[in-house]
Design a protein around this motif. Structure first.
Motif, PDB file in Angstrom:
ATOM      1  N   UNK A  73       0.838  -1.204   0.000  1.00  0.00           N
ATOM      2  CA  UNK A  73       0.000   0.000   0.000  1.00  0.00           C
ATOM      3  C   UNK A  73       0.875   1.258   0.000  1.00  0.00           C
ATOM      4  N   UNK A  74       1.951   1.240   0.786  1.00  0.00           N
ATOM      5  CA  UNK A  74       2.853   2.391   0.834  1.00  0.00           C
ATOM      6  C   UNK A  74       3.544   2.625  -0.510  1.00  0.00           C
ATOM      7  N   UNK A  75       3.993   1.561  -1.141  1.00  0.00           N
ATOM      8  CA  UNK A  75       4.663   1.727  -2.437  1.00  0.00           C
ATOM      9  C   UNK A  75       3.690   2.315  -3.452  1.00  0.00           C
ATOM     10  N   UNK A  76       2.484   1.764  -3.513  1.00  0.00           N
ATOM     11  CA  UNK A  76       1.502   2.264  -4.480  1.00  0.00           C
ATOM     12  C   UNK A  76       1.051   3.686  -4.132  1.00  0.00           C
ATOM     13  N   UNK A  77       0.840   3.937  -2.846  1.00  0.00           N
ATOM     14  CA  UNK A  77       0.327   5.236  -2.417  1.00  0.00           C
ATOM     15  C   UNK A  77       1.334   6.370  -2.479  1.00  0.00           C
ATOM     16  N   UNK A  78       2.606   6.038  -2.601  1.00  0.00           N
ATOM     17  CA  UNK A  78       3.649   7.072  -2.699  1.00  0.00           C
ATOM     18  C   UNK A  78       4.303   7.071  -4.082  1.00  0.00           C
ATOM     19  N   UNK A  79       3.682   6.379  -5.022  1.00  0.00           N
ATOM     20  CA  UNK A  79       4.239   6.257  -6.377  1.00  0.00           C
ATOM     21  C   UNK A  79       5.684   5.771  -6.356  1.00  0.00           C
ATOM     22  N   UNK A  80       5.981   4.843  -5.460  1.00  0.00           N
ATOM     23  CA  UNK A  80       7.309   4.245  -5.395  1.00  0.00           C
ATOM     24  C   UNK A  80       8.305   4.958  -4.508  1.00  0.00           C
ATOM     25  N   UNK A  81       7.949   6.117  -3.989  1.00  0.00           N
ATOM     26  CA  UNK A  81       8.899   6.883  -3.162  1.00  0.00           C
ATOM     27  C   UNK A  81       9.270   6.134  -1.884  1.00  0.00           C
ATOM     28  N   UNK A  82       8.329   5.387  -1.309  1.00  0.00           N
ATOM     29  CA  UNK A  82       8.648   4.638  -0.084  1.00  0.00           C
ATOM     30  C   UNK A  82       9.644   3.522  -0.382  1.00  0.00           C
ATOM     31  N   UNK A  83       9.510   2.875  -1.539  1.00  0.00           N
ATOM     32  CA  UNK A  83      10.459   1.837  -1.926  1.00  0.00           C
ATOM     33  C   UNK A  83      11.845   2.437  -2.131  1.00  0.00           C
ATOM     34  N   UNK A  84      11.919   3.584  -2.772  1.00  0.00           N
ATOM     35  CA  UNK A  84      13.208   4.252  -2.969  1.00  0.00           C
ATOM     36  C   UNK A  84      13.858   4.591  -1.629  1.00  0.00           C
ATOM     37  N   UNK A  85      13.067   5.066  -0.671  1.00  0.00           N
ATOM     38  CA  UNK A  85      13.602   5.392   0.653  1.00  0.00           C
ATOM     39  C   UNK A  85      14.074   4.137   1.378  1.00  0.00           C
TER      40      UNK A  85
END
Length: 108
Positions: A73-85
């Protein structure tokens, strides 16, 4: 925070001291922050996490399924920004761990 160590060599010294004392197994936890420019915006994180927690409850997700549900949900909801972090955190921790290991091995 009990201690502050500023260099990998200092962390290696603590590890050597732990080895010298012996006794029961112990651990050294090293916290290494993600550089500010690679961090997820705190407001975005809070908003998307709140949405994810509500969705988790609404969909009845429990137990071991919670973490992957929230991360997705975080990856989708942040357009990948959470995965990058998260990847920035992992890369930084790996670099630091390698420096500590090299210092520890070099002083053995």
């Amino acid at each position: 925070m009990d201690w502050r160590l500023d260099t990998p060599a200092q962390a290696a010294e603590v590890m050597r001291a732990q080895d010298a004392v012996g006794g029961p197994e112990s651990a050294l936890i090293v916290a290494h922050p993600v550089p500010e420019e690679e961090q997820l915006d705190p407001g975005l994180h809070a908003r998307v996490l709140d949405e994810a927690l509500r969705a988790c409850e609404a969909e009845g997700v429990t137990g071991q399924a919670v973490t992957p549900f929230l991360l997705d949900h975080l990856v989708r909801g942040t357009d990948g920004a959470s995965l990058a972090a998260n990847l920035a955190a992992v890369r930084g921790n790996v670099r630091l761990a390698a420096r500590i290991a090299a210092s520890w091995a070099g002083g053995a």
